[in-house]
Design a protein around this motif. Structure first.
Motif, PDB file in Angstrom:
ATOM      1  N   UNK A 162       0.828  -1.203   0.000  1.00 39.27           N
ATOM      2  CA  UNK A 162       0.000   0.000   0.000  1.00 39.27           C
ATOM      3  C   UNK A 162       0.866   1.258   0.000  1.00 39.27           C
ATOM      4  N   UNK A 163       1.927   1.259   0.818  1.00 39.78           N
ATOM      5  CA  UNK A 163       2.832   2.404   0.873  1.00 39.78           C
ATOM      6  C   UNK A 163       3.570   2.596  -0.443  1.00 39.78           C
ATOM      7  N   UNK A 164       3.952   1.453  -1.065  1.00 41.15           N
ATOM      8  CA  UNK A 164       4.639   1.514  -2.358  1.00 41.15           C
ATOM      9  C   UNK A 164       3.734   2.137  -3.417  1.00 41.15           C
ATOM     10  N   UNK A 165       2.466   1.735  -3.414  1.00 42.02           N
ATOM     11  CA  UNK A 165       1.502   2.287  -4.373  1.00 42.02           C
ATOM     12  C   UNK A 165       1.286   3.783  -4.131  1.00 42.02           C
ATOM     13  N   UNK A 166       1.284   4.181  -2.851  1.00 40.26           N
ATOM     14  CA  UNK A 166       1.145   5.600  -2.521  1.00 40.26           C
ATOM     15  C   UNK A 166       2.327   6.400  -3.049  1.00 40.26           C
ATOM     16  N   UNK A 167       3.534   5.828  -2.910  1.00 38.79           N
ATOM     17  CA  UNK A 167       4.740   6.503  -3.407  1.00 38.79           C
ATOM     18  C   UNK A 167       4.712   6.627  -4.932  1.00 38.79           C
ATOM     19  N   UNK A 168       4.217   5.584  -5.595  1.00 34.02           N
ATOM     20  CA  UNK A 168       4.091   5.625  -7.062  1.00 34.02           C
ATOM     21  C   UNK A 168       3.119   6.722  -7.468  1.00 34.02           C
ATOM     22  N   UNK A 169       1.981   6.790  -6.767  1.00 30.18           N
ATOM     23  CA  UNK A 169       0.974   7.814  -7.063  1.00 30.18           C
ATOM     24  C   UNK A 169       1.541   9.202  -6.834  1.00 30.18           C
ATOM     25  N   UNK A 170       2.325   9.354  -5.771  1.00 32.94           N
ATOM     26  CA  UNK A 170       2.948  10.638  -5.467  1.00 32.94           C
ATOM     27  C   UNK A 170       3.933  11.032  -6.568  1.00 32.94           C
ATOM     28  N   UNK A 171       4.682  10.045  -7.066  1.00 33.52           N
ATOM     29  CA  UNK A 171       5.628  10.304  -8.157  1.00 33.52           C
ATOM     30  C   UNK A 171       4.894  10.750  -9.423  1.00 33.52           C
ATOM     31  N   UNK A 172       3.764  10.100  -9.711  1.00 29.28           N
ATOM     32  CA  UNK A 172       2.996  10.443 -10.911  1.00 29.28           C
ATOM     33  C   UNK A 172       2.394  11.844 -10.827  1.00 29.28           C
ATOM     34  N   UNK A 173       2.200  12.341  -9.602  1.00 30.06           N
ATOM     35  CA  UNK A 173       1.656  13.685  -9.419  1.00 30.06           C
ATOM     36  C   UNK A 173       2.754  14.745  -9.307  1.00 30.06           C
ATOM     37  N   UNK A 174       3.995  14.302  -9.315  1.00 27.37           N
ATOM     38  CA  UNK A 174       5.109  15.222  -9.074  1.00 27.37           C
ATOM     39  C   UNK A 174       5.393  16.115 -10.272  1.00 27.37           C
ATOM     40  N   UNK A 175       6.064  17.214  -9.979  1.00 32.18           N
ATOM     41  CA  UNK A 175       6.496  18.136 -11.030  1.00 32.18           C
ATOM     42  C   UNK A 175       7.497  17.464 -11.964  1.00 32.18           C
ATOM     43  N   UNK A 176       8.350  16.599 -11.412  1.00 32.63           N
ATOM     44  CA  UNK A 176       9.362  15.916 -12.234  1.00 32.63           C
ATOM     45  C   UNK A 176       8.712  15.024 -13.286  1.00 32.63           C
ATOM     46  N   UNK A 177       7.669  14.277 -12.885  1.00 33.43           N
ATOM     47  CA  UNK A 177       6.986  13.414 -13.848  1.00 33.43           C
ATOM     48  C   UNK A 177       6.229  14.260 -14.878  1.00 33.43           C
ATOM     49  N   UNK A 178       5.621  15.339 -14.412  1.00 34.84           N
ATOM     50  CA  UNK A 178       4.896  16.249 -15.303  1.00 34.84           C
ATOM     51  C   UNK A 178       5.828  16.791 -16.389  1.00 34.84           C
ATOM     52  N   UNK A 179       7.019  17.228 -15.954  1.00 37.01           N
ATOM     53  CA  UNK A 179       7.995  17.732 -16.925  1.00 37.01           C
ATOM     54  C   UNK A 179       8.490  16.615 -17.836  1.00 37.01           C
ATOM     55  N   UNK A 180       8.679  15.413 -17.272  1.00 42.72           N
ATOM     56  CA  UNK A 180       9.123  14.279 -18.084  1.00 42.72           C
ATOM     57  C   UNK A 180       8.156  13.968 -19.199  1.00 42.72           C
ATOM     58  N   UNK A 181       6.871  13.999 -18.902  1.00 42.34           N
ATOM     59  CA  UNK A 181       5.831  13.730 -19.918  1.00 42.34           C
ATOM     60  C   UNK A 181       5.854  14.810 -20.988  1.00 42.34           C
ATOM     61  N   UNK A 182       5.883  16.081 -20.551  1.00 41.87           N
ATOM     62  CA  UNK A 182       5.854  17.189 -21.507  1.00 41.87           C
ATOM     63  C   UNK A 182       7.092  17.200 -22.403  1.00 41.87           C
ATOM     64  N   UNK A 183       8.246  16.933 -21.825  1.00 40.08           N
ATOM     65  CA  UNK A 183       9.474  16.910 -22.619  1.00 40.08           C
ATOM     66  C   UNK A 183       9.467  15.763 -23.620  1.00 40.08           C
ATOM     67  N   UNK A 184       8.943  14.624 -23.210  1.00 40.36           N
ATOM     68  CA  UNK A 184       8.835  13.492 -24.136  1.00 40.36           C
ATOM     69  C   UNK A 184       7.855  13.803 -25.265  1.00 40.36           C
TER      70      UNK A 184
END
Length: 750
Positions: A3-25
């Protein structure tokens, strides 16, 4: 656990770093899809390269700075591509061109972190210009398409800012909350874990450096003069959280105790256990708040914090009942000061909670002109570059070292017949840093990441040869690589390798050859990077420490003057004090970072490690003692200052002035006259003794419960006397260490 691992994954997907990664790709892939659909893929490739060349500059900062830096990198990458494309016609000319461009582009890093990223864009343009390209497109057309790619990325950058303008701010605030929580927990452990204290102190230095770096970026984002603070409710919320986080750091620094004295007073550490527990509770609370900030969920219950304070009060009462006065008074006052500190920290954390729950009525009182004084500006004149045209400059030596490594690496790869020698050059520009330790660390992470990525790619290649699978994995790995590049270089290297292998697998029938050369080129490039940093005019940290130490002493001296001023004037909301505090924190952060880099150097190059460690510890402790005085003065009603107080301040300033003079060239100390320090020290101690005797008399007369005024006077006399005596001893130790340092390094660090 899951459950904690899934929460961390969800947090990563909501992060600015992932947002920028998607846009740059998306920015890279979109031209390829569109032009391929119309049958003009040859035009899409240079546009995609233009995007890729300008991505490194996309770091947190104001939109204005992002636009200017991207426009500069577009012009630079176009010019570099044009020059290298013409030089490729002759190998000797090409090598000379690479050498000249590499050297002068590397010098751009003299303009700070953003400047170093623009320099990296230029170096990356050299590498990608070496790749064989479709000759059906003319050089000027090719360069023009790269420029279009850069402008397309700039458009995506502006659109992404318009869609989510506060993404970077929320990410940075979340990370700062998390690191601050870790910092408080480590500070709690320092109270009772005597055997691990040295390791814990080093850990606090690292966390303190991280926090100051985050604070600097947040100052630029939140306090930029182009923002009209208070216009937006959400802007104001973020600034209020940021101010509370700065106060929490200052309060934590202010609570840096003389642990050797604590060990003597509290031989039984059980009395301190609950204080450590409350620190842990506060740290956990901040770390939960960091996740809530990103997930936009309801803030957790405050009862745990309030219960912790209640337990602390009960612990103090039990301690008072177990000791006899006046022998136990120093321990009681120490616990009360510690209690005051933790109450203030809980108040700051609850302030953050109220802001996040939208129940605060606090407003930001400072004006935009005041806010700009907290923003560190970067000068961009040509004189900055000119100042670095000397072998004493680490940036000059790094530029020369990198240039030689690039030319040698490319020549070596070409002569031995490596398929893609530019991969060696790419590895060199990615890994090489002015510091040997950082270069070595990045080289190890790059090799490990490349091997992991190559093994994963090999497994997929053996399982399937489906091009759709390859395309999907190439796209996904690029997103994740862009997302992780600032967080975990090793992980990013693994995903970059996966992306490169699958991209080449789509173009190259023999995928295994691609894997082999990718790993081989990375190993060669990483080895050359480490060897070059070790052998070619190495920039060992002990050689560059003097200016950092001097700056720390200067800023501590300015902070001391600011603390003295508010003690005299009782002007709590003093802008000069806050600016001096900020600059002292940044200076000590730079000193801590330099020391951490020194620990990464080879053992044989860690000259006078113990002396320098003492220097770093003394300056950190001095800053903490100053913060303790400043915090107490700001949060308590204090008595009028005396000539004894002024004598201490002048004596301490003189010690720092003498230390600075010893370490500086062509500087003469300006010494202040003051009352004899021994007389002043005796007078202050006598003042505390008088108050203690008055309290003893009250107890004899049956007044066992201390009144608030007497308690505050005792606390002030105890803290001010102890802190001034401590600062006096620390300043004298700093001067003594400066004498040793100057004798050993002869003011030249050679």
């Amino acid at each position: 656990m899951v459950k904690e691992f899934l929460k961390d994954i969800l947090l990563f997907l909501k992060s600015s770093n992932f947002y920028k990664g998607v846009l740059q790709t998306v920015a890279v892939i979109t031209p390829l899809i569109i032009f391929n659909f119309f049958g003009h893929i040859s035009y899409a490739i240079p546009i995609a390269i233009g995007v890729f060349l300008n991505i490194p500059g996309n770091i947190p900062g104001t939109l204005r700075r992002k636009i200017y830096s991207t426009l500069i990198s577009i012009v630079l990458t176009m010019a570099v591509t044009l020059i290298v494309s013409y030089a490729k016609q002759n190998f000797a000319v090409l090598l000379l061109t690479i050498a000249i461009l590499s050297f002068f582009i590397s010098l751009i890093s003299a303009y700070g972190f953003r400047g170093s990223l623009i320099a990296f864009c230029g170096l990356l343009a050299i590498v990608l210009s070496l790749v064989s390209r479709n000759t059906t497109i003319g050089i000027w057309t090719y360069v023009g398409l790269i420029g279009i790619g850069g402008l397309w990325f700039l458009l995506v950058l502006c659109l992404s800012h318009w869609i989510a303008p506060k993404k970077d701010e929320d990410q940075l605030l979340s990370e700062t909350l998390r690191i601050t929580g870790s910092y408080l927990k480590v500070r709690g452990k320092l109270l009772i874990e005597k055997e691990k204290r040295d390791q814990l102190l080093i850990k606090t230095l690292k966390l303190q450096t991280e926090l100051n770096e985050k604070h600097e970026i947040l100052r630029e984002l939140l306090l930029s003069e182009r923002k009209q603070i208070g216009r937006s409710h959400f802007d104001e919320k973020r600034v209020l959280i940021f101010i509370s986080l700065i106060d929490i750091l200052e309060l934590a620094l202010a609570n840096t105790l003389d642990y050797s004295k604590i060990d003597v007073i509290f031989k039984d550490r059980s009395v301190l256990k609950e204080f450590k527990t409350l620190n842990t509770t506060m740290g956990n609370h901040l770390q939960v708040l960091s996740k809530i900030l990103m997930n936009k969920k309801k803030v957790q219950n405050k009862n745990e914090l309030l219960d912790g304070l209640a337990v602390i009060e009960k612990t103090i009462q039990n301690y008072i009942a177990s000791v006899e006065l006046p022998a136990g008074r120093e321990g009681i006052i120490t616990l009360r000061n510690l209690q005051d500190y933790q109450q203030q920290q809980v108040t700051k954390i609850r302030a953050i909670r109220r802001v996040m729950n939208n129940v605060t009525k606090d407003k930001i009182s400072f004006k935009d002109k005041e806010a700009t004084q907290f923003i560190t500006t970067q000068e961009y004149s040509l004189q900055i570059i000119a100042q670095h045209f000397t072998f004493k400059s680490p940036i000059f030596r790094h530029a020369l070292r990198l240039t030689i490594a690039i030319v040698f690496g490319f020549t070596f790869g070409t002569l031995i017949g490596i398929k893609n020698p530019y991969w060696i050059v790419l590895t060199l520009i990615v890994l090489m840093r002015p510091s040997y330790g950082l270069t070595k660390e990045r080289a190890i992470n790059r090799i490990i990441g490349t091997i992991i990525g190559a093994l994963f790619a090999l497994a997929i290649i053996f399982i399937t040869s489906n091009t759709m699978v390859y395309m999907a994995l190439a796209a996904v790995s690029l997103v994740i690589a862009f997302s992780l590049i600032q967080q975990s270089y090793r992980s990013a290297a693994a995903f970059i390798t996966i992306n490169v292998i699958f991209v080449y697998a789509l173009l190259e029938p023999n995928s295994l050859v691609v894997v082999k050369f990718r790993v081989l080129d990375t190993f060669i490039g990483a080895s050359l990077a480490v060897i070059a940093n070790y052998t070619l005019w190495p920039s060992w940290e002990f050689m560059n420490l003097s200016p950092v130490i001097i700056n720390s002493i200067q800023k501590n001296k300015a902070y001391l003057a600011a603390v003295s001023k508010i003690y005299h004037t009782k002007e709590i909301k003093n802008l000069d004090y806050k600016v001096a505090r900020k600059e002292a924190f940044l200076a000590i952060s730079n000193l801590n970072a330099a020391f951490q880099r020194m620990t990464q150097d080879p053992k044989s190059k860690q000259k006078e490690m113990q002396l320098i460690y003492e220097f770093v510890s003394l300056n950190n402790t001095f800053l903490s003692a100053l913060a303790s005085m400043g915090s107490f003065i700001q949060n308590h009603t204090t008595t009028a200052s005396s000539e004894n107080f002024d004598a201490f301040i002048s004596h301490i300033e003189n010690q720092l002035e003498n230390a600075e003079t010893l370490l500086s060239e062509n500087k003469t100390a300006v010494i202040k006259e003051h009352k004899k320090i021994e007389t002043a020290e005796e007078a202050l101690k006598s003042s505390f003794t008088t108050l203690s005797n008055q309290r003893d008399q009250q107890i004899k007369e049956g007044q066992h419960k201390i009144d608030l005024e007497m308690r505050l006077q005792l606390q002030e006399a105890h803290l001010v006397t102890n802190q001034l005596t401590w600062l006096k001893g620390l300043s004298e130790d700093i001067y003594r260490n400066s004498t040793k340092y100057a004798q050993l390094f002869n003011n030249k660090n050679t």
